[in-house]
Design an enzyme around this catalytic site. Structure first.
Site, short mmCIF file in Angstrom:
data_model
loop_
_atom_site.label_atom_id
_atom_site.label_comp_id
_atom_site.label_asym_id
_atom_site.label_seq_id
_atom_site.Cartn_x
_atom_site.Cartn_y
_atom_site.Cartn_z
CG LEU A 37 3.08 -7.54 2.25
CD1 LEU A 37 3.05 -9.06 2.18
CD2 LEU A 37 4.52 -7.06 2.18
CG ASP A 38 3.18 -2.45 -3.10
OD1 ASP A 38 4.16 -3.24 -3.15
OD2 ASP A 38 3.32 -1.21 -3.12
CB SER A 39 2.51 -6.35 -6.94
OG SER A 39 2.72 -5.06 -7.47
CG LEU A 40 6.69 -2.95 -6.92
CD1 LEU A 40 7.03 -1.47 -7.00
CD2 LEU A 40 7.53 -3.74 -7.90
CG ASP A 41 5.71 -3.66 -0.25
OD1 ASP A 41 6.81 -3.09 -0.38
OD2 ASP A 41 4.66 -3.06 0.02
#
Length: 84
Positions: A37-41
């Site tokens: 996960l990144d911030s958009l995920d």
């Protein structure tokens, strides 16, 4: 909806939406690392939870959420609060 149903539903859309192998989803596995996960995920994850369970998540909800078990518990708590 019981806990097993919640877990099955969450795992189902995580496999579909985040293309993670179902075998990698373990209660004590790190949520962020396993899903990549990144911030958009995280935004996608919030939208998926809202559409699948009808509960709203905010950034503060993720404080202390590190593994799948704590994530399952969060959704279960939100669902119980919704029906209370």
């Amino acid at each position: 909806m019981n806990k097993e149903d919640i877990i099955a539903k969450i795992n189902g859309f995580l496999v579909d939406e985040f293309e993670v192998d179902n075998d990698d989803i373990e209660p004590n596995a790190n949520l962020k690392d396993t899903l990549g996960l990144d911030s958009l995920d995280y935004v996608d994850l919030v939208v998926s939870i809202e559409s699948n369970f009808g509960v709203k998540l905010v950034e503060a909800d993720f404080v202390g959420i590190s593994d799948f078990q704590s994530f399952y518990d969060l959704i279960e708590t939100k669902l119980k609060a919704k029906t209370a």
